[in-house]
Design a protein around this motif. Structure first.
Motif, short mmCIF file in Angstrom:
data_model
loop_
_atom_site.label_atom_id
_atom_site.label_comp_id
_atom_site.label_asym_id
_atom_site.label_seq_id
_atom_site.Cartn_x
_atom_site.Cartn_y
_atom_site.Cartn_z
N UNK A 149 -6.34 -19.01 19.96
CA UNK A 149 -7.11 -17.85 19.52
C UNK A 149 -7.44 -17.99 18.05
N UNK A 150 -8.50 -17.30 17.63
CA UNK A 150 -8.82 -17.22 16.22
C UNK A 150 -9.56 -18.43 15.67
N UNK A 151 -9.75 -18.41 14.35
CA UNK A 151 -10.53 -19.43 13.66
C UNK A 151 -9.88 -20.80 13.71
N UNK A 152 -8.58 -20.87 13.91
CA UNK A 152 -7.91 -22.16 13.97
C UNK A 152 -8.41 -23.01 15.14
N UNK A 153 -8.76 -22.36 16.24
CA UNK A 153 -9.29 -23.09 17.39
C UNK A 153 -10.66 -23.66 17.06
N UNK A 154 -11.49 -22.87 16.42
CA UNK A 154 -12.82 -23.36 16.02
C UNK A 154 -12.69 -24.55 15.08
N UNK A 155 -11.72 -24.47 14.16
CA UNK A 155 -11.51 -25.58 13.23
C UNK A 155 -11.07 -26.83 13.99
N UNK A 156 -10.11 -26.68 14.90
CA UNK A 156 -9.64 -27.83 15.66
C UNK A 156 -10.75 -28.47 16.48
N UNK A 157 -11.56 -27.65 17.11
CA UNK A 157 -12.66 -28.18 17.92
C UNK A 157 -13.68 -28.91 17.05
N UNK A 158 -13.95 -28.38 15.86
CA UNK A 158 -14.92 -29.01 14.96
C UNK A 158 -14.41 -30.37 14.47
#
Length: 293
Positions: A98-107
């Motif tokens: 959940x949250x921005x950490x997932x977006x960072x990991x995916x990027x």
């Protein structure tokens, strides 16, 4: 100005994974410094948990990050498998999905996949202190397998591209999520926009990891700390480690969780007791970390 905390995993007497003369701690530090330089060139403030070959516990690393404040925490590691050349690819670990950490990991994964690594995905790991106890969105990036020759060739021959890929993933996430232009360290004080997206998602102000847990009302009594000495997909490897630990008198046990056979030692109500056990195991030559439940 956006701010990112970079953590080079392991260090000092704790080399991390090893493959021949190659030591994970060296790759981690080299990469963290290279990514930091690129971020700074692009207007991001950077702080490091270490810039030299020294060892701090995962809890100390989380404390360093929390004291610095920042918008994201990125920990650098190299993966390892029971057998050489068994697996290949990059994965990013987060406390929960959940949250921005997932977006960072995916990027970050997407950028590394573009340059040739296999993308193994973003995975949830609730047992890692640097993900659980940091007070900002946190990711742990496993940049290829240290004991896989193909991953090492890509890491070495395209090192600059690897650093640029990770930095690119961080920069694109900062831009997409609107972190540019914010006051450095806002995550510990402001509301909304990620301030509540802590590593654990349930950390109270009293449970910051700044002490040994004895004074944290309502939290330490229910939490148990264990020292993990290994995690394997192959049960035989786990049982071999379990046998060695028990032969040496350690209160070790085996559990199956998230598809892995995990070898852990002790169950401590006080964090400082777990740290003492971890220190003893490290002095005995084991690579360990502390888990909390």
């Amino acid at each position: 100005m956006a701010k990112v905390i970079l953590d080079a995993g392991h260090g000092g007497a704790e080399p991390g994974a090893m493959y021949g003369e190659r030591r994970e701690k060296d790759d981690n530090l080299r990469l963290a410094l290279a990514v930091g330089e690129i971020l700074e060139e692009n207007g991001v403030e950077v702080a490091y948990t270490r810039t030299e070959d020294v060892y701090d516990t995962p809890l100390q690393k989380a404390q360093i990050a929390n004291e610095e404040g920042g918008d994201f925490f990125v920990s650098f590691h190299r993966n390892s498998s029971p057998e050489a050349n068994q697996y290949s690819g990059v994965e990013t670990l987060v406390y929960d999905l959940s949250g921005d950490k997932v977006a960072l990991g995916e990027a970050i994964n997407a950028e590394l996949a573009e340059m040739g690594f296999r993308d193994l995905g973003v995975k949830e790991r609730t047992d890692l202190i640097v993900l659980k106890r940091t007070q900002m969105p946190a990711v742990l990036v496993e940049v290829g397998f240290l004991n896989t020759d193909a991953d090492n060739r890509l890491f070495d021959e395209e090192f600059t591209a690897v650093a640029e890929a990770i930095a690119g993933g961080i920069l694109s996430t900062l831009e997409t999520k609107g972190y540019f232009g914010k006051i450095a360290g806002y995550g510990a004080a402001s509301s909304g926009t990620g301030a509540m997206d802590t590593g654990s998602g349930n950390m109270s102000a009293a449970d910051t990891g700044s002490g040994n847990g004895a004074g944290n009302s309502g939290t330490s009594s229910a939490r148990l700390y264990r020292v993990q000495a290994g995690a394997y997909r192959n049960r035989a490897y786990a049982e071999d480690l379990l046998y060695r630990l028990k032969q040496q008198g350690y209160p070790a046990f085996l559990l199956f969780d998230d598809g892995l056979y995990k070898v852990q030692v002790g169950a401590f109500a006080q964090l400082d007791h777990a740290i003492q056990m971890e220190t003893a195991l490290r002095q005995a030559g084991y690579s360990t970390f502390i888990t909390a439940e």
